[in-house]
Design a protein around this motif. Sequence first.
Motif, PDB file in Angstrom:
ATOM      1  N   THR A 215      69.153 169.567 -24.379  1.00  0.00           N
ATOM      2  CA  THR A 215      69.959 170.496 -23.835  1.00  0.00           C
ATOM      3  C   THR A 215      70.339 171.786 -23.242  1.00  0.00           C
ATOM      4  O   THR A 215      71.084 172.233 -22.693  1.00  0.00           O
ATOM      5  CB  THR A 215      71.292 170.177 -25.590  1.00  0.00           C
ATOM      6  OG1 THR A 215      72.007 169.116 -25.519  1.00  0.00           O
ATOM      7  CG2 THR A 215      72.101 171.474 -25.247  1.00  0.00           C
ATOM      8  N   PRO A 216      69.573 173.069 -24.166  1.00  0.00           N
ATOM      9  CA  PRO A 216      69.459 174.347 -23.252  1.00  0.00           C
ATOM     10  C   PRO A 216      68.358 174.005 -22.070  1.00  0.00           C
ATOM     11  O   PRO A 216      68.645 174.710 -20.894  1.00  0.00           O
ATOM     12  CB  PRO A 216      68.151 175.031 -23.793  1.00  0.00           C
ATOM     13  CG  PRO A 216      67.250 173.591 -24.877  1.00  0.00           C
ATOM     14  CD  PRO A 216      68.515 173.223 -25.178  1.00  0.00           C
ATOM     15  N   LEU A 217      67.503 173.148 -21.192  1.00  0.00           N
ATOM     16  CA  LEU A 217      67.239 173.287 -20.129  1.00  0.00           C
ATOM     17  C   LEU A 217      68.279 171.974 -19.411  1.00  0.00           C
ATOM     18  O   LEU A 217      68.589 173.163 -18.145  1.00  0.00           O
ATOM     19  CB  LEU A 217      66.854 171.805 -20.547  1.00  0.00           C
ATOM     20  CG  LEU A 217      65.268 171.709 -20.607  1.00  0.00           C
ATOM     21  CD1 LEU A 217      63.787 170.614 -21.061  1.00  0.00           C
ATOM     22  CD2 LEU A 217      63.935 173.335 -19.919  1.00  0.00           C
ATOM     23  N   GLU A 218      69.499 171.556 -19.888  1.00  0.00           N
ATOM     24  CA  GLU A 218      71.088 171.325 -18.700  1.00  0.00           C
ATOM     25  C   GLU A 218      71.314 172.713 -18.497  1.00  0.00           C
ATOM     26  O   GLU A 218      72.316 172.991 -17.422  1.00  0.00           O
ATOM     27  CB  GLU A 218      71.135 170.608 -19.475  1.00  0.00           C
ATOM     28  CG  GLU A 218      70.546 168.812 -19.243  1.00  0.00           C
ATOM     29  CD  GLU A 218      71.717 167.940 -19.921  1.00  0.00           C
ATOM     30  OE1 GLU A 218      72.246 166.599 -19.404  1.00  0.00           O
ATOM     31  OE2 GLU A 218      71.927 167.708 -21.114  1.00  0.00           O
ATOM     32  N   LEU A 219      72.308 173.106 -19.373  1.00  0.00           N
ATOM     33  CA  LEU A 219      72.850 174.294 -19.439  1.00  0.00           C
ATOM     34  C   LEU A 219      71.999 175.669 -19.007  1.00  0.00           C
ATOM     35  O   LEU A 219      72.776 176.528 -18.380  1.00  0.00           O
ATOM     36  CB  LEU A 219      72.596 175.540 -21.111  1.00  0.00           C
ATOM     37  CG  LEU A 219      73.721 174.099 -22.103  1.00  0.00           C
ATOM     38  CD1 LEU A 219      73.134 175.023 -22.882  1.00  0.00           C
ATOM     39  CD2 LEU A 219      74.942 174.116 -21.679  1.00  0.00           C
ATOM     40  N   ALA A 220      70.529 175.572 -18.383  1.00  0.00           N
ATOM     41  CA  ALA A 220      70.321 176.027 -17.936  1.00  0.00           C
ATOM     42  C   ALA A 220      70.051 176.016 -15.909  1.00  0.00           C
ATOM     43  O   ALA A 220      69.421 176.777 -15.409  1.00  0.00           O
ATOM     44  CB  ALA A 220      68.527 176.876 -17.753  1.00  0.00           C
ATOM     45  N   GLY A 221      70.394 174.470 -15.604  1.00  0.00           N
ATOM     46  CA  GLY A 221      70.364 174.002 -14.719  1.00  0.00           C
ATOM     47  C   GLY A 221      69.317 173.443 -14.237  1.00  0.00           C
ATOM     48  O   GLY A 221      68.580 172.932 -12.496  1.00  0.00           O
ATOM     49  N   ALA A 222      68.294 172.920 -15.030  1.00  0.00           N
ATOM     50  CA  ALA A 222      66.774 171.874 -14.657  1.00  0.00           C
ATOM     51  C   ALA A 222      67.298 170.717 -14.371  1.00  0.00           C
ATOM     52  O   ALA A 222      67.505 170.441 -15.108  1.00  0.00           O
ATOM     53  CB  ALA A 222      66.098 172.648 -16.071  1.00  0.00           C
TER      54      ALA A 222
END
Length: 231
Positions: free
Chosen positions: A110-117
Motif C-alpha cells: 500500500t505505501p509503495l502504491e501510494l508513492a507511485g512505485a
Amino acid sequence: MTDPVISLKDACLSLEGNAGRVEILHSITLTVNRGETLGLVGPSGSGKSSLLMLMGGLEQATGGSVTVLGRDLTAMDEDALARFRRDHMGVVFQSFHLIPTMTALENVATPLELAGARDAFARAGAELETVGLSHRANHYPAQLSGGEQQRVALARASVMRPEILLADEPTGNLDTANGAAIIDLLLGLRDRHGATLVLVTHSDDLAARCDRVVRLRDGRVALSDTREAAE
C-alpha cells in the motif's frame, strides 16, 4: 559529531477533554541523532505514546517546536504531514492497524502504491520474505496470528526504506516468544536500512537493547541516559 534527525524544543501538547483542557506534555526538549535507537519508557499515562506521536506528526504540538529531518512539523498541514511520513517514516503500532480487506502482500504494498512505485508488489513480496512471511502473502489479517500480523506491520513500515522508524509498544499484544522475535526483527530492520529508531516500550528486554533511554513521568522528561538507565 552528532547528526540530529529529530529535535524538540519546549514542545507541549494539550488536548480538550470532558473536564476541560488537559496538559499531556510539558516543555519537552529532546534530540535524537541519526542511527540512534531511543527507548521511551515510563508508567502508563506518562506521555510516552503522545511524545512519539509528536515526533511522527500524528499529533500537533500546542507549543514549542518539533523539527524532523530539518522540517518544522508544526508548520505543516495534515496533507503535507501525511506525505512527509510516507516518504521518510515508518510507524508500527501495538494494535497492528492492518487493513482487514487486504492480504498481507497488499497491506505491505500500500505505501509503495501510494508513492507511485511500479514494482510495489515485487518489493512488498521481498519485504515479507525478510520477515519470514512469504508463505502467508495471500492471507488476510484475520487468518494470521498476532505475531504474524505484527510482522506484516513491520514489513509495511520498512518497505519504503524510511530514515526514521517509530514503534509504539510493538510487543505489547504479543506473548514472550513472539515479542522476542519481533524485537529481533525490528532491530534487524534498523541495522539493515540504517534507520533511526524511536520506540515506546514497557519491555525491560527491549529497553536494554536501546542506545539511550528517556524516562517520562507526568508528561516531563524524568531521566535521559544510556541503556544502563533501564536496567
